[in-house]
Every structure is written in structure tokens, then in C-alpha cells.
Design an enzyme around this catalytic site. Structure first.
Site, mmCIF file in Angstrom:
data_model
loop_
_atom_site.group_PDB
_atom_site.id
_atom_site.type_symbol
_atom_site.label_atom_id
_atom_site.label_comp_id
_atom_site.label_asym_id
_atom_site.label_seq_id
_atom_site.Cartn_x
_atom_site.Cartn_y
_atom_site.Cartn_z
ATOM 1 N N ALA A 6 -16.088 12.783 -48.775
ATOM 2 C CA ALA A 6 -14.901 12.162 -48.181
ATOM 3 C C ALA A 6 -15.009 10.650 -48.275
ATOM 4 C CB ALA A 6 -14.739 12.620 -46.739
ATOM 5 N N SER A 7 -14.080 9.958 -47.638
ATOM 6 C CA SER A 7 -14.018 8.507 -47.770
ATOM 7 C C SER A 7 -15.159 7.807 -47.051
ATOM 8 C CB SER A 7 -12.679 7.994 -47.225
ATOM 9 O OG SER A 7 -12.503 8.391 -45.878
ATOM 10 N N ILE A 8 -15.680 8.418 -46.002
ATOM 11 C CA ILE A 8 -16.728 7.787 -45.212
ATOM 12 C C ILE A 8 -18.114 8.335 -45.528
ATOM 13 C CG2 ILE A 8 -17.655 7.685 -42.848
ATOM 14 C CD1 ILE A 8 -14.881 7.080 -41.860
ATOM 15 N N ALA A 9 -18.216 9.632 -45.754
ATOM 16 C CA ALA A 9 -19.533 10.248 -45.949
ATOM 17 C C ALA A 9 -19.413 11.436 -46.882
ATOM 18 C CB ALA A 9 -20.102 10.690 -44.596
ATOM 19 N N GLN A 10 -20.577 11.956 -47.292
ATOM 20 C CA GLN A 10 -20.596 13.194 -48.045
ATOM 21 C C GLN A 10 -21.665 14.106 -47.469
ATOM 22 O OE1 GLN A 10 -21.157 11.212 -51.876
ATOM 23 N NE2 GLN A 10 -22.999 12.428 -52.217
ATOM 24 N N VAL A 11 -21.514 15.409 -47.717
ATOM 25 C CA VAL A 11 -22.358 16.416 -47.091
ATOM 26 C C VAL A 11 -23.110 17.204 -48.161
ATOM 27 C CG1 VAL A 11 -22.406 18.437 -45.579
ATOM 28 C CG2 VAL A 11 -20.768 16.589 -45.145
ATOM 29 N N VAL B 247 -21.425 19.445 -50.947
ATOM 30 C CA VAL B 247 -20.425 20.466 -50.624
ATOM 31 C C VAL B 247 -19.102 19.811 -50.241
ATOM 32 C CG1 VAL B 247 -22.119 22.165 -49.907
ATOM 33 C CG2 VAL B 247 -21.228 20.567 -48.224
ATOM 34 N N ASP C 224 -9.571 16.197 -35.301
ATOM 35 C CA ASP C 224 -9.455 16.301 -36.764
ATOM 36 C C ASP C 224 -9.510 17.771 -37.157
ATOM 37 O OD1 ASP C 224 -9.102 15.260 -39.273
ATOM 38 O OD2 ASP C 224 -11.198 14.754 -39.610
#
Length: 518
Positions: free
Chosen positions: A131-136, A128, A285
Site C-alpha cells: 500500500a501507500s504507507i507500508a507493505q506486508v 502479500v 478502515d
């Protein structure tokens, strides 16, 4: 330890990328840029085809994940990168192509050391968000609950560590130029950036931040935090309650649901002030992708990788500064800056108050659609050099979040007046926290705590200041060997000059890669 030549290579590569996007023009044109850095900027752009309009956001995206995070911080630095660059960087979205689902599955299984089907009955292979660090990914637990599963990108910790080492190296060389470069304290700024990103790279800490914020906001109506599934959370995977709500950016859908947009905008501002001023711990954020609105108008926040914390004394100063600006008491605002030692004592309180009046007076009584808090901050930046104000990195996240909250509140209600919304809350907090009764209670509490701490305090003073004398340590910063401090080897004179020149390239990037607030 990474060799200087490795840092130089990375910096030259990044510098060429910035040059191809026209992102070095501002540095070259800035009169405060050290001359050696300007020379290296000209070298970096030599032979590149630059666009007519610089695209700072795309340049940082092209460099990589750590640069994306850095670029987002620089969006709060119009004093350093200029208004044009800051506005462009505000569009820097933290999204990247997703990692293949097979790698995500392997990451989850490895971190829990057990089969995925013992934790989740279902995981949607399409993320869904990435991003640069993680994904969901959306999933369903084995006990039937819908959840959001956040997974770190494989290898991202190692990549960030490499890039931040080079940022530290570049910042140390930039600071060695002295004058304006030293006043901005780039090394301390990068140290803060490192601390924030390290927190984002440990999902247990993000989960803990969400839990702490939920406790702090438990009594605030219309604002909540999703529940954490601690049994399915570790350093690389975080599982939270799935939110069925509308993104706060979808104003037409919210209006169709009958949400009071003006009330929603005020609630967002008050919830931020509650976190920052009352609790001293805030979601840092708060962009549109991290805020949702439920059918009853409740704001639900997600993504707690970046959190800000302000101690009580700084919160008192902040509240008085905000209240002074809203009421036009510029003399008191100036006095606070001197009390907080943001402005050196050799300057005049009266002159500083006049400079503040020039910034604040045009803003008062007007809606954000005409004049904004962001514009006020820009005006404050403009006077910092005149009064030798050093950078205050601990306030960087606060300033960044204020700009974000203002932007969202304005989209929800273009006529909102941030001063009018903020003043009653700040006035009430000052009355409760700084009034006579609160002052007496706080004095009794502090004196009691001091008495209880005396034995331990005496022991620590004796340890820190032995008979031979000494001084308190400065905040820890990494040891960086400057190229100018290295002893040239036999026959290495020419090479030494070349390396010293390349170090300027490092400083050049450092000039771009620093965040600050006065």
C-alpha cells in the site's frame, strides 16, 4: 519552515495532474467556488488534454501516497466534490508497486538493531500486499509461528510530512476567502487528516489500537482481532498473527463453505455499531481487503492504522439520531442537532425537522438494494448549507466507515435492511445507557468525580484566567503566514501580485483536498 514558493510549486504540479485527468471540472462548475479559485482552475487546465469522463481516482494515484489517503477521505464528501467524483474515488485502491525486498530487509534489521534471523526464521520476499504507507510479508518466527510482518516504506514519513505541510498552507489560504470556504473549516479538517496519518505512520500505535479494540470486542461473539507479537513490533515494523481465512469479498467461496450470508451481514453491522456506539472506539478502515471470515463464520479484522473515537456525549447524540431516523421521530432528531450545536440556534427546529423528514421518509422500510444509508447521508449533506451547519471533522471517519460497512453488508446480503438491523441494537443501548437507572448512576458518578476534581479545577482556572482576563484557547492549528499578509520588498510589487495569484492555485488545490461531514 518551507517557503511559499515551494508550496506553490507543489500545488501547481498537483493541479496540472488533476487537470490532465479532468478532475478540476467540478470545482470550476460549482457556484460556491470562490471566483479567484475558478480563475486559477482555468489556468491550471490550460493546454491540457482532458478525458471525456473525469478520472479522479487515477489523478490522486498519480500525485502520490499522501494524495491517495486524501482521495479516500474525499470519497465521503459528495457535498464538496459531487456525487460523480465521490463514487469514482470509492474505487481508489491503496496499492502501489512494492519496495524491493532488499530495502525491506534493511529496514527491519535497522529498526531492531539486530540480525533478521534472530527474529524470523523465514520471510517470503514476495509481499502479500503493498500500500501507500507500508507493505506486508508473510513470515515465520524463530519459535515457529506464522505471522504477517508489516513494514513502513523507507522515507514515507518524510514524504507525508512534506505533503501535509503544503495541505495546511493551501487550507489556510482557502479559509481566508471566508463565506462557504470558511464554513467548511478546511484547516481543522486537514489537522484531523494529519493526526490520522501520523497515527498510521507509527506502527506501535497501530498495534496498540488493535490491542485496545480486541479488549473492547472480547465479549462480542463472531468477531476477533489477531494477536500482536510485541517482541517483534516497533515504530516501523509490526508483527501479528497470520490469518488463515477467506476474504469477506469472496462471497462464492464463503457460500461454498456453508457460511450463512444473511447472518454474516447482520454480524458485520452489529459489530460496527458495538464499536462505534458502545465503545466509542472503532475500526475506521473496514473495506473488503481488511476483513476475513473463518470457517465458523467469525469475522477477523486487520489493519488498524485508522481508528475512530467518539466521546460519550457524541455517542448519545449519534444513537438518538439513528434511532429517531429509524422510527421517524424527526422532531427529536432535529432537537439533538440543536442541542449538539450542529445547527445554529437562530434556525427553526420545526423547519429543520421537516427538512430531515424529506430526507429520511423515502428511506424507511426499504432494503439497501433500493435505498441506502449512503443516499440518506447525501440527502443530509444537501440541507446543510440551508441551515448553516459547520463541518464536524471528528465525525468524518464515522461517516466513511458507515458507508463501507453498508457496501459490504449489501454485497453479502442484497436484501438487508440497515434500519431493521440497527434499530433493536440502538434501542437497547439507549434504554441501558439513557434510561432512568442509568441516568441516576451516571449522575452519582459524575458528581463524585466533580467533587474530587475541584481542587485541581480551581488551580487550572486560576492559571488560565489570570487577573488580567482572557479566553479559552482554540484547538491548536499550525501557524501559517498568508501571502496576503507578507510585506512586499522594495521593487517587489509585480512579483507580489504574481505570488498572490499563485496562492490562489494553492487554494484551488485546497478546495479539492478537504474532507468534511455535517
Amino acid at each position: 519552515m518551507t517557503r511559499p514558493i515551494t508550496h506553490i510549486w507543489r500545488l501547481l504540479k498537483w493541479g496540472r495532474t488533476l487537470a490532465r485527468h479532468g478532475a478540476l471540472r467540478g470545482i470550476e462548475a460549482d457556484p460556491n467556488t470562490p471566483v479567484p479559485v475558478k480563475r486559477l482552475v482555468r489556468l491550471a487546465r490550460f493546454g491540457t488534454r482532458q478525458p471525456a469522463t473525469p478520472n479522479y481516482a487515477e489523478a490522486f494515484r498519480a500525485i502520490g501516497p499522501a494524495a491517495i489517503k486524501l482521495g479516500q477521505s474525499l470519497a465521503t464528501r459528495p457535498d464538496l466534490v459531487g456525487d460523480e467524483a465521490a463514487n469514482n474515488l470509492l474505487s481508489l485502491q491503496d496499492n502501489l508497486p512494492p519496495v524491493p525486498f532488499a530495502e525491506i530487509e534493511a529496514q527491519i534489521a535497522a529498526t531492531f538493531d539486530q540480525p533478521i534471523d534472530s527474529l524470523f526464521s523465514e520471510i517470503d520476499p514476495e509481499p502479500v500486499g503493498a500500500a501507500s504507507i507500508a507493505q506486508v510479508h508473510k513470515g515465520v518466527t524463530t519459535d515457529g509461528r506464522e505471522v504477517a510482518i508489516k513494514v513502513l516504506r523507507p522515507g514515507i514519513r518524510e514524504k507525508f510530512a512534506r505533503d501535509i505541510q503544503t495541505y495546511e498552507w493551501a487550507a489556510a489560504h482557502l479559509e481566508s476567502f471566508g463565506d462557504e470556504a470558511a464554513r467548511l473549516r478546511p484547516r481543522l479538517t486537514i489537522a484531523n487528516f494529519k493526526r490520522w496519518t501520523n497515527s498510521e505512520l507509527d506502527l506501535r500505535r497501530e498495534a496498540a489500537s488493535a490491542s485496545e479494540l480486541a479488549e473492547g470486542m472480547a465479549g462480542v461473539e463472531g468477531y476477533r482481532i489477531p494477536d500482536i507479537d510485541w517482541d517483534r513490533t516497533n515504530g516501523r515494523v509490526m508483527t501479528v498473527e497470520w490469518i488463515n481465512a477467506i476474504k469477506i469479498s469472496r462471497t462464492e467461496e464463503l457460500q461454498a463453505k456453508g457460511v450463512d450470508m444473511a447472518h454474516l451481514a447482520e454480524r458485520l453491522v452489529i459489530s460496527f455499531l458495538t464499536q462505534a456506539i458502545s465503545a466509542g472506539f472503532f475500526h475506521a478502515d473496514m473495506h473488503q481487503g481488511n476483513l476475513f471470515v473463518e470457517d465458523d463464520g467469525t469475522i477477523v479484522a486487520i489493519d488498524f492504522g485508522i481508528m475512530g473515537r467518539i466521546d460519550r456525549r457524541a455517542r448519545q447524540w449519534l444513537a438518538e439520531i439513528l434511532y429517531g431516523l429509524t422510527t421517524g421521530n424527526y422532531k427529536r432528531v432535529a432537537e439533538i442537532h440543536f442541542e449538539a450545536q450542529y445547527v445554529p440556534s437562530y434556525h427553526s427546529v420545526g423547519e429543520f425537522a421537516t427538512a430531515l423528514r424529506a430526507v429520511g421518509e423515502p428511506m424507511r422500510g426499504k432494503p439497501v438494494s433500493e435505498l441506502s444509508v449512503g443516499q440518506m447521508l447525501d440527502g443530509l449533506f444537501a440541507i446543510t448549507r440551508d441551515f448553516d451547519m459547520q463541518t464536524q471533522p471528528h465525525l468524518l471517519l464515522l461517516q466513511k466507515t458507515m458507508v463501507m460497512v453498508e457496501g459490504i453488508a449489501t454485497q453479502l446480503n442484497p436484501q438487508i435492511n440497515m434500519w431493521d438491523v440497527s434499530a433493536p441494537y440502538v434501542r437497547g443501548w439507549i434504554r441501558d445507557e439513557l434510561g432512568p437507572e442509568a441516568a441516576v448512576a451516571e449522575r452519582i458518578k459524575e458528581d463524585t468525580q466533580t467533587l474530587l476534581r475541584l481542587p485541581d479545577l480551581i488551580r487550572r482556572i486560576d492559571e488560565r484566567f489570570p487577573a488580567k482576563g482572557g479566553a479559552p484557547e482554540q484547538p491548536p492549528l499550525p501557524d501559517v503566514e498568508l501571502i496576503t499578509d507578507r510585506k512586499p520588498r522594495h521593487g517587489g510589487g509585480v512579483i507580489g501580485y504574481l505570488i498572490a495569484g499563485a496562492a490562489g492555485a494553492g487554494a484551488m488545490f485546497g478546495a479539492v483536498a478537504l474532507g468534511w461531514i455535517g
